[in-house]
Write a protein that holds these residues in place. Structure first.
Motif, mmCIF file in Angstrom:
data_model
loop_
_atom_site.group_PDB
_atom_site.id
_atom_site.type_symbol
_atom_site.label_atom_id
_atom_site.label_comp_id
_atom_site.label_asym_id
_atom_site.label_seq_id
_atom_site.Cartn_x
_atom_site.Cartn_y
_atom_site.Cartn_z
ATOM 1 N N ARG A 94 0.810 -1.219 0.000
ATOM 2 C CA ARG A 94 0.000 0.000 0.000
ATOM 3 C C ARG A 94 0.846 1.274 0.000
ATOM 4 O O ARG A 94 0.501 2.264 -0.640
ATOM 5 C CB ARG A 94 -0.929 -0.026 1.214
ATOM 6 C CG ARG A 94 -1.862 1.153 1.350
ATOM 7 C CD ARG A 94 -2.710 1.087 2.615
ATOM 8 N NE ARG A 94 -1.879 1.049 3.819
ATOM 9 C CZ ARG A 94 -1.792 0.009 4.656
ATOM 10 N NH1 ARG A 94 -2.492 -1.083 4.446
ATOM 11 N NH2 ARG A 94 -1.013 0.061 5.714
ATOM 12 N N ASP A 95 1.994 1.261 0.700
ATOM 13 C CA ASP A 95 2.714 2.493 0.997
ATOM 14 C C ASP A 95 4.081 2.660 0.331
ATOM 15 O O ASP A 95 4.528 3.782 0.151
ATOM 16 C CB ASP A 95 2.914 2.624 2.512
ATOM 17 C CG ASP A 95 1.601 2.646 3.277
ATOM 18 O OD1 ASP A 95 0.626 3.211 2.750
ATOM 19 O OD2 ASP A 95 1.557 2.106 4.393
ATOM 20 N N TYR A 96 4.759 1.580 -0.010
ATOM 21 C CA TYR A 96 6.135 1.673 -0.488
ATOM 22 C C TYR A 96 6.163 1.892 -2.001
ATOM 23 O O TYR A 96 5.680 1.055 -2.773
ATOM 24 C CB TYR A 96 6.917 0.407 -0.119
ATOM 25 C CG TYR A 96 8.400 0.562 -0.254
ATOM 26 C CD1 TYR A 96 9.160 1.010 0.819
ATOM 27 C CD2 TYR A 96 9.046 0.284 -1.447
ATOM 28 C CE1 TYR A 96 10.537 1.169 0.694
ATOM 29 C CE2 TYR A 96 10.412 0.438 -1.582
ATOM 30 C CZ TYR A 96 11.151 0.888 -0.506
ATOM 31 O OH TYR A 96 12.514 1.047 -0.638
ATOM 32 N N VAL A 97 6.728 2.977 -2.446
ATOM 33 C CA VAL A 97 6.831 3.287 -3.869
ATOM 34 C C VAL A 97 8.090 2.619 -4.423
ATOM 35 O O VAL A 97 9.182 2.790 -3.890
ATOM 36 C CB VAL A 97 6.885 4.820 -4.090
ATOM 37 C CG1 VAL A 97 7.124 5.156 -5.556
ATOM 38 C CG2 VAL A 97 5.602 5.467 -3.583
ATOM 39 N N ILE A 98 7.912 1.882 -5.502
ATOM 40 C CA ILE A 98 9.010 1.130 -6.121
ATOM 41 C C ILE A 98 9.322 1.753 -7.477
ATOM 42 O O ILE A 98 8.460 1.822 -8.363
ATOM 43 C CB ILE A 98 8.637 -0.361 -6.260
ATOM 44 C CG1 ILE A 98 8.398 -0.964 -4.861
ATOM 45 C CG2 ILE A 98 9.713 -1.126 -7.021
ATOM 46 C CD1 ILE A 98 7.924 -2.400 -4.861
ATOM 47 N N ASP A 99 10.551 2.213 -7.641
ATOM 48 C CA ASP A 99 10.975 2.874 -8.882
ATOM 49 C C ASP A 99 10.776 1.981 -10.105
ATOM 50 O O ASP A 99 10.350 2.453 -11.160
ATOM 51 C CB ASP A 99 12.431 3.315 -8.795
ATOM 52 C CG ASP A 99 12.636 4.477 -7.832
ATOM 53 O OD1 ASP A 99 11.670 5.240 -7.592
ATOM 54 O OD2 ASP A 99 13.767 4.626 -7.318
#
Length: 96
Positions: A56-61
């Motif tokens: 839900r929260d961790y943005v993955i490049d």
């Protein structure tokens, strides 16, 4: 001869949709990996609570600066998302 409950059973059968009119729901497979398999792997690696938080929260490049949930919702395949998670968190090759 009527038994108790016969009327209920007849009414339930009449109200139930026939197989012909019920659309088939496809098994969720996203580019070679079932979504359920993806979530099982996430839970195995991170635990259920942390896996859901991470998704839900961790943005993955590697997912175009999206979270796991956003990537899946945008149609990126579960297999590709799983590989991005593995790379981002340096998971061992045995779980890839």
């Amino acid at each position: 001869m009527h038994r108790a409950g016969d009327e209920t059973a007849v009414a339930l059968r009449a109200a139930a949709p026939s197989c012909e009119s019920t659309p088939r729901v496809p098994t969720p497979i996203l580019v070679g990996m079932r979504l359920s398999h993806f979530w099982n792997r996430m839970y195995e690696q991170f635990g259920e609570t942390y896996a859901e938080s991470l998704a839900r929260d961790y943005v993955i490049d590697a997912l175009g600066s999206r979270t796991v949930q956003q990537a899946l919702a945008d149609g990126i395949g579960a297999k590709e998302v799983w590989r991005a998670v593995c790379d981002t968190f340096d998971l061992p090759s045995t779980v890839r």
